[in-house]
Structure formats: structure tokens, C-alpha cells
Design a protein around this motif. Structure first.
Motif, PDB file in Angstrom:
ATOM      1  N   ASN A 146      -0.358  11.346  -0.666  1.00  0.00           N
ATOM      2  CA  ASN A 146       0.649  10.287  -0.825  1.00  0.00           C
ATOM      3  C   ASN A 146       0.506   9.532  -2.141  1.00  0.00           C
ATOM      4  OD1 ASN A 146       1.870  10.778   1.678  1.00  0.00           O
ATOM      5  ND2 ASN A 146       0.375   9.509   2.755  1.00  0.00           N
ATOM      6  N   GLY A 147      -0.345  10.032  -3.028  1.00  0.00           N
ATOM      7  CA  GLY A 147      -0.492   9.412  -4.333  1.00  0.00           C
ATOM      8  C   GLY A 147      -1.310   8.135  -4.293  1.00  0.00           C
ATOM      9  N   LEU A 148      -1.297   7.434  -5.415  1.00  0.00           N
ATOM     10  CA  LEU A 148      -2.086   6.208  -5.535  1.00  0.00           C
ATOM     11  C   LEU A 148      -1.431   5.042  -4.804  1.00  0.00           C
ATOM     12  CD1 LEU A 148      -4.630   4.977  -6.834  1.00  0.00           C
ATOM     13  CD2 LEU A 148      -3.220   4.383  -8.830  1.00  0.00           C
ATOM     14  N   PHE A 149      -0.120   4.885  -4.967  1.00  0.00           N
ATOM     15  CA  PHE A 149       0.590   3.756  -4.361  1.00  0.00           C
ATOM     16  C   PHE A 149       1.534   4.173  -3.237  1.00  0.00           C
ATOM     17  CE2 PHE A 149      -0.599   2.110  -8.522  1.00  0.00           C
ATOM     18  CZ  PHE A 149      -1.064   0.855  -8.213  1.00  0.00           C
ATOM     19  N   GLY A 150       1.868   5.469  -3.127  1.00  0.00           N
ATOM     20  CA  GLY A 150       2.766   5.905  -2.078  1.00  0.00           C
ATOM     21  C   GLY A 150       4.212   5.574  -2.392  1.00  0.00           C
ATOM     22  N   GLU A 151       5.105   6.148  -1.581  1.00  0.00           N
ATOM     23  CA  GLU A 151       6.531   5.935  -1.809  1.00  0.00           C
ATOM     24  C   GLU A 151       7.039   4.663  -1.148  1.00  0.00           C
ATOM     25  OE1 GLU A 151       8.531   9.390  -0.454  1.00  0.00           O
ATOM     26  OE2 GLU A 151       7.613  10.733  -1.942  1.00  0.00           O
ATOM     27  N   SER A 152       6.305   4.095  -0.212  1.00  0.00           N
ATOM     28  CA  SER A 152       6.721   2.876   0.472  1.00  0.00           C
ATOM     29  C   SER A 152       5.559   1.898   0.533  1.00  0.00           C
ATOM     30  CB  SER A 152       7.222   3.194   1.888  1.00  0.00           C
ATOM     31  OG  SER A 152       6.205   3.804   2.660  1.00  0.00           O
ATOM     32  N   SER A 153       5.874   0.654   0.854  1.00  0.00           N
ATOM     33  CA  SER A 153       4.866  -0.407   0.898  1.00  0.00           C
ATOM     34  C   SER A 153       3.756  -0.080   1.891  1.00  0.00           C
ATOM     35  CB  SER A 153       5.524  -1.733   1.299  1.00  0.00           C
ATOM     36  OG  SER A 153       4.573  -2.759   1.438  1.00  0.00           O
ATOM     37  N   GLY A 154       2.512  -0.234   1.441  1.00  0.00           N
ATOM     38  CA  GLY A 154       1.371  -0.045   2.317  1.00  0.00           C
ATOM     39  C   GLY A 154       0.869   1.373   2.410  1.00  0.00           C
ATOM     40  N   MET A 155       1.451   2.320   1.659  1.00  0.00           N
ATOM     41  CA  MET A 155       1.021   3.709   1.711  1.00  0.00           C
ATOM     42  C   MET A 155       0.199   4.053   0.473  1.00  0.00           C
ATOM     43  SD  MET A 155       2.029   4.970   4.605  1.00  0.00           S
ATOM     44  CE  MET A 155       2.116   6.757   4.483  1.00  0.00           C
ATOM     45  N   GLY A 156      -0.348   5.276   0.441  1.00  0.00           N
ATOM     46  CA  GLY A 156      -1.152   5.716  -0.684  1.00  0.00           C
ATOM     47  C   GLY A 156      -2.577   5.170  -0.619  1.00  0.00           C
ATOM     48  N   ILE A 157      -3.360   5.504  -1.650  1.00  0.00           N
ATOM     49  CA  ILE A 157      -4.763   5.090  -1.689  1.00  0.00           C
ATOM     50  C   ILE A 157      -4.895   3.567  -1.722  1.00  0.00           C
ATOM     51  CG2 ILE A 157      -6.835   5.095  -3.131  1.00  0.00           C
ATOM     52  CD1 ILE A 157      -6.203   7.979  -3.871  1.00  0.00           C
ATOM     53  N   ILE A 158      -4.035   2.897  -2.504  1.00  0.00           N
ATOM     54  CA  ILE A 158      -4.120   1.440  -2.605  1.00  0.00           C
ATOM     55  C   ILE A 158      -3.692   0.780  -1.301  1.00  0.00           C
ATOM     56  CG2 ILE A 158      -3.347  -0.586  -3.871  1.00  0.00           C
ATOM     57  CD1 ILE A 158      -5.181   1.270  -5.441  1.00  0.00           C
ATOM     58  N   GLY A 159      -2.615   1.287  -0.692  1.00  0.00           N
ATOM     59  CA  GLY A 159      -2.177   0.736   0.589  1.00  0.00           C
ATOM     60  C   GLY A 159      -3.243   0.900   1.659  1.00  0.00           C
ATOM     61  N   ALA A 160      -3.926   2.055   1.650  1.00  0.00           N
ATOM     62  CA  ALA A 160      -5.016   2.266   2.607  1.00  0.00           C
ATOM     63  C   ALA A 160      -6.172   1.303   2.331  1.00  0.00           C
ATOM     64  CB  ALA A 160      -5.505   3.712   2.536  1.00  0.00           C
ATOM     65  N   ALA A 161      -6.443   1.022   1.042  1.00  0.00           N
ATOM     66  CA  ALA A 161      -7.503   0.065   0.704  1.00  0.00           C
ATOM     67  C   ALA A 161      -7.170  -1.324   1.234  1.00  0.00           C
ATOM     68  CB  ALA A 161      -7.713   0.024  -0.808  1.00  0.00           C
ATOM     69  N   ALA A 162      -5.891  -1.714   1.130  1.00  0.00           N
ATOM     70  CA  ALA A 162      -5.477  -3.029   1.629  1.00  0.00           C
ATOM     71  C   ALA A 162      -5.670  -3.130   3.136  1.00  0.00           C
ATOM     72  CB  ALA A 162      -4.024  -3.298   1.258  1.00  0.00           C
ATOM     73  N   SER A 163      -5.421  -2.022   3.846  1.00  0.00           N
ATOM     74  CA  SER A 163      -5.592  -2.029   5.301  1.00  0.00           C
ATOM     75  C   SER A 163      -7.054  -1.892   5.693  1.00  0.00           C
ATOM     76  CB  SER A 163      -4.783  -0.889   5.933  1.00  0.00           C
ATOM     77  OG  SER A 163      -3.395  -1.102   5.771  1.00  0.00           O
ATOM     78  N   ILE A 164      -7.777  -0.979   5.026  1.00  0.00           N
ATOM     79  CA  ILE A 164      -9.173  -0.732   5.392  1.00  0.00           C
ATOM     80  C   ILE A 164     -10.057  -1.906   4.996  1.00  0.00           C
ATOM     81  CG2 ILE A 164     -10.182   0.322   3.307  1.00  0.00           C
ATOM     82  CD1 ILE A 164     -10.302   1.719   6.911  1.00  0.00           C
ATOM     83  N   PHE A 165      -9.513  -2.846   4.225  1.00  0.00           N
ATOM     84  CA  PHE A 165     -10.231  -4.084   3.928  1.00  0.00           C
ATOM     85  C   PHE A 165     -10.709  -4.746   5.223  1.00  0.00           C
ATOM     86  CE2 PHE A 165     -10.495  -8.601   2.805  1.00  0.00           C
ATOM     87  CZ  PHE A 165     -11.209  -8.542   1.623  1.00  0.00           C
ATOM     88  N   PHE A 166      -9.942  -4.535   6.304  1.00  0.00           N
ATOM     89  CA  PHE A 166     -10.314  -5.072   7.606  1.00  0.00           C
ATOM     90  C   PHE A 166     -11.693  -4.572   8.035  1.00  0.00           C
ATOM     91  CE2 PHE A 166     -10.273  -5.070  12.282  1.00  0.00           C
ATOM     92  CZ  PHE A 166      -9.858  -6.366  12.543  1.00  0.00           C
TER      93      PHE A 166
END
Length: 534
Positions: free
Chosen positions: A223-243
């Protein structure tokens, strides 16, 4: 509302009205590990893989890096002000009462919402054990709360999928009672639970690393670095896995109950974060390498958010039944897939036994935030009452535990992790700013622990928190300003008038009935308590 409570006043009040100091560096580190290792690594690994694929390993690194620089900022402030309250207290000393209130209010999203989410996650594990090991079919309507939808601006429940989550209520109230009995007892139980979690993750790493296959890492970032939609991709996963890292700052909320906090709080903060980061990276490599972690796709071949209708439909397909991303118990599922079913079941049992330690630390942290806010007069002072035998703030602990139990009983785990992250990232951002402001305002103040390269580390921490917040899903981002607006109304109606600082009071009702009588020496400009008949 911009009045600042000096560090001298904070320390004087805490010294006079302090809680019992009983925690050492090992206990603090274990408390931190107990708060960190939990739902994130045991449950959210699958969601991170759905967003980032094998690239979730970089998501763990990114989230861990932001936590590392934030931990260094926390350590300096915690060593300077070894009192309860965490980011709330630090903000009060540097930026003023209004922003301190907003930080304390946002921390409810971090601690209480996270505790409710973990309670629901624990419920899933215990129900699975009951149904699989004992053959007992738990009633569907009593294992989950209702599904909620918005009818205009009114939330509407759908009771056809569930009425109340009974196990979530049980675990939340049991942990609350343990905390009311005493801090030392809680720490002893927590040490046992931490050992169970560490043993389970160690077994996972030992069994998965030898069977890694290089082909399972390709494609690495579907899904790439940022993904095609909000919260996806490596960065979106980092924002969620911050939990998965949330909880290390709970160590700083225990500063007022710590022996030699100037030395032990930084040890607990950085030590617990370092231990957990190493575990997370090894677990992520083992999970991806052993069986792969490719996302499932929607009906039209598009990327779909975990938990969305498209994701649920994709996981219902026979060809996706055994995919890592579709599992509610990701780590146990991996072990079963590589022919270690008994160990997989044991790991699931370990998670069920150990997750209460996360609930314990979340409720613990929340009660200490409320305790200090009540001690400052921003919340009703009765909440700060300490039990004469247990020496714990039992009223606020009971109140928090009941609220957590209600939320866990009625709401699904859903997006609670992202909502919790929004409050956490805001608090971490404010701490990063506070460190820099205090270096300018009071450069000569004694700092038992100094953040290295503070003019690099603190800006990196603030920027990292803002960056991860921006990459949360849209709905999670919107919760913070709405929740903050509710908190602002409460402050303007109650806190701004009842504030001890605003009324010129620097003492509160005795928290220890055995404490010697006598007022705290007044700060310059403070009125005598006899001037305040109310």
C-alpha cells in the motif's frame, strides 16, 4: 486561565500531601513494560499488516522512534517534578492552567478509552478459551455491546448484535478493586503478569525466526508509504500501531509514589520503552517471515481499512480464511499455521492472563491524573480523598473503574485505539513544547536528568507527534477537538472558579489523616486560608 503554578508550589504541595513512596526502579520498569506490552502487539499486529503489509516493521520503528524522543522529554520533566499528574502537571508549570486542563482532559482519551479497549480485547480472548476449551457457548447478546450508528447527530444502538459485554465488566471492576487495595499489591501482581507476557513473546520469537522465508517479505509495501486513503500505508500503520507503545508515560504518573524519583523515573521510562521496542521488532519479523502478512483486497481490488465492511467481506472468503490480517489473535494464529498449535493456544491463554496488567496501568494512570486535578481544585476535591487503611485515592479509582467498565460493556473495540492515540499524541506534543519553554524560562533550575541535544530532540518529538496525528483516520482526528470542546465548557463552568491557584490557595484538605497539623508555608502573594470562608 493563563495563570501558571510554579514548580516550587507544585513540589511543596506534593511533599506535604504526597502519596506513600514504595516503588523502586525495577518495579517502575515492570510497571512500564506491563502498561506497554498488551493489546497493541497481541491484537493490533493484524490491523497493522492490513494497512502496511510486511512494511509494518518500519511502522513499529517509526512509532518507536517518536516514543523514544518523547520519553527523553518526559524523563527531564519527571525528574524535575517527581509528582503525580504526568503531562498535566508539567503543562501547568510552564504554559498555564487552561492548557494544563486541556492536556489532563485529553489524557482521558489515552488512559480511560485505552483501558476500555483492552477490556473488550480481553473479553474476546476469554470467550474464545471458554468456547474452545470448555465447549460452552456463551450467549451472543452477552459477549458484545450494541452496534452504534449515527441518526443525524444522535447515536443509535442496534441491540441485535449484542446487549452488554459481561467479561469486559468483570475484568475492569476486578482490576479497579485491586488498585483500591494498594499500589504495592498491584505492582506485585503486575510483575507476575509481565513475566507471563514476556515468556509468551519470547516463545513466539524463538519458534518463528528459524522458519522465516524471504519470499514472505515481497511485496514489502503493497500500500506504499502513505496509502491511497487516510490511515493506510506504512505511515498510517505507524499512527495506529502507536497504540502498542502507549503506556510508557504511565511511569511518570507514578513519580509521587517512587523512591528516589530523580534517579528511578528516567530508568523506568527509558528502560521499559527499550525492552518493548526490541520485542516488537523481533515479533514483527517473526510474524511476517513465518507466514506472510499481505493485505486482503476489496471486491474491486482496492485497499480496505481493517474493520470496514469491505474488509469483513474479504475475510469471509474461503481463500482468505487463514490470512494473518483476518485473525483476531494474530500471534497465536501464526504459531498454529506453522504447526505449533499447542504453543499457539498457550500463547492465547497467556495473552488472556496478561492483558489485565495493561488495564491496571491504564486505570492507575487515569486515577492519578484525576487525583492531581482534584488536588488543584479543578475537579471536586472529594475525589482526592485517600483511604485511611489502603492509602490510595479510592473514590476516584472507583469512579474511573466504573466508567471504564460501562464503556467496555457497551462499545466495540472498533476504532478505540486510534481515538486513544489522538489524546496521547496531543499530550506528548505539549510535553515536548514544555521542555523547551522551561529551558528558556528557568535555565538555572536543577535538572537531575537532562534531555540530550534538547533543541534537536524536543522539536523532533513535537513534529513526530503532529505528523502521526495528521495520519490518523479522519474520524479519530475529529474526536480530539470535539472532546476538547466539551472539556473547555466544563472548565469554564467549574474549574476556572474553583481553582486553588486562582483563589490564592496552595494547600488542600489533608490526604493523610496521620499527617501532622499545620499549614503549608504560603507562597508569595497567597492569601491565608482564613480569608476564604468558602
Amino acid at each position: 486561565m493563563w495563570r501558571v503554578k510554579s514548580l516550587d508550589a507544585i513540589l511543596a504541595t506534593a511533599e506535604r500531601k504526597s502519596l506513600h513512596r514504595s516503588l523502586g526502579p525495577v518495579q517502575l520498569t515492570l510497571l512500564g513494560v506491563g502498561a506497554i506490552i498488551g493489546t497493541g502487539i497481541f491484537v493490533l499486529t493484524a490491523a497493522a499488516a492490513q494497512k502496511a503489509g510486511p512494511g509494518m516493521m518500519w511502522s513499529f520503528v517509526i512509532a518507536g522512534a517518536v516514543c523514544a524522543v518523547a520519553a527523553l522529554c518526559y524523563s527531564e520533566l519527571a525528574s524535575m517534578a517527581p509528582v503525580s499528574g504526568s503531562a498535566y502537571t508539567y503543562t501547568y508549570a510552564v504554559m498555564g492552567e487552561l492548557l494544563a486542563w486541556m492536556v489532563g482532559w485529553a489524557l482521558i482519551l489515552e488512559y480511560a478509552v485505552a483501558a476500555s479497549a483492552v477490556s473488550v480485547g480481553w473479553s474476546g480472548y476469554v470467550l474464545g478459551l471458554i468456547e474452545n476449551a470448555m465447549g460452552f457457548d456463551w450467549p451472543d447478546l452477552l459477549q458484545a455491546g450494541p452496534a452504534w450508528s449515527m441518526n443525524g447527530f444522535i447515536p443509535t444502538p442496534d441491540f441485535s448484535v449484542g446487549i452488554v459485554n459481561i467479561p469486559a465488566i468483570v475484568v475492569a471492576l476486578a482490576v479497579t478493586m485491586l488498585l483500591m487495595i494498594g499500589t504495592t499489591e498491584s505492582a506485585r501482581v503486575n510483575a507476575i503478569l509481565v513475566a507471563i507476557k514476556v515468556a509468551a513473546l519470547t516463545a513466539f520469537v524463538v519458534l518463528t525466526l528459524p522458519v522465516i522465508q524471504a519470499s514472505n517479505f515481497q511485496p514489502f509495501a503493497p500500500n506504499g508509504l502513505f496509502g491511497e486513503s487516510s490511515g493506510m500505508g506504512i505511515i498510517g500503520a505507524a499512527a495506529s500501531i502507536f497504540f502498542a507503545y502507549v503506556g510508557f508515560d504511565a511511569v511518570s504518573t507514578a513519580a509521587e509514589e517512587t523512591k528516589n524519583p530523580q534517579r528511578n523515573v528516567p530508568i523506568g521510562l527509558i528502560g521499559s520503552l527499550g525492552i518493548c521496542t526490541i520485542f516488537y521488532l523481533l515479533v514483527a519479523v517473526g510474524a511476517v517471515g513465518a507466514m506472510g502478512a499481505q493485505p486482503v483486497l476489496g471486491a474491486a481490488g482496492e485497499a480496505v481499512q481493517p474493520g470496514s465492511p469491505g474488509f469483513i467481506a474479504a475475510c469471509a472468503l474461503a481463500e482468505n480464511a487463514n490470512q494473518l490480517v483476518c485473525s483476531n489473535e494474530a500471534l497465536a494464529h501464526v504459531l498454529r499455521q506453522i504447526n505449533y498449535p499447542a504453543v499457539g493456544n498457550a500463547l492465547g491463554t497467556a495473552a488472556m492472563l496478561a492483558l489485565p496488567s495493561v488495564i491496571l496501568m491504564m486505570i492507575y494512570g487515569q486515577t492519578r491524573i484525576f487525583f492531581v486535578m482534584a488536588r488543584d481544585g479543578l475537579l471536586p476535591e472529594g475525589l482526592a480523598k485517600v483511604h485511611p487503611k489502603w492509602k490510595t485515592p479510592y473514590i476516584v479509582t472507583a469512579f474511573t473503574g466504573i466508567a471504564v467498565a460501562i464503556a467496555g460493556a457497551l462499545f466495540p473495540v472498533g476504532q478505540l485505539a486510534d481515538i486513544s492515540n489522538s489524546g496521547t499524541l496531543f499530550a506528548f506534543f505539549m510535553v515536548s513544547i514544555a521542555v523547551m519553554m522551561l529551558r528558556v524560562k528557568e535555565p538555572g533550575r536543577h535538572r537531575p536528568f537532562r534531555t540530550p541535544l534538547v533543541w534537536i530532540i524536543a522539536p523532533l518529538s513535537a513534529a513526530g507527534c503532529a505528523f502521526l496525528f495528521w495520519n490518523l483516520p479522519h474520524d479519530a482526528k475529529m474526536v480530539l477537538p470535539i472532546w476538547g470542546g466539551i472539556g473547555l465548557v466544563i472548565y469554564l463552568l467549574y474549574g476556572i472558579r474553583k481553582s486553588h491557584l486562582g483563589r490564592g490557595l496552595f494547600q488542600v484538605p489533608e490526604l493523610d489523616p496521620d499527617a501532622p497539623p499545620g499549614p503549608v508555608p504560603p507562597m508569595p502573594g497567597a492569601r491565608s486560608p482564613t480569608d476564604n470562608k468558602d
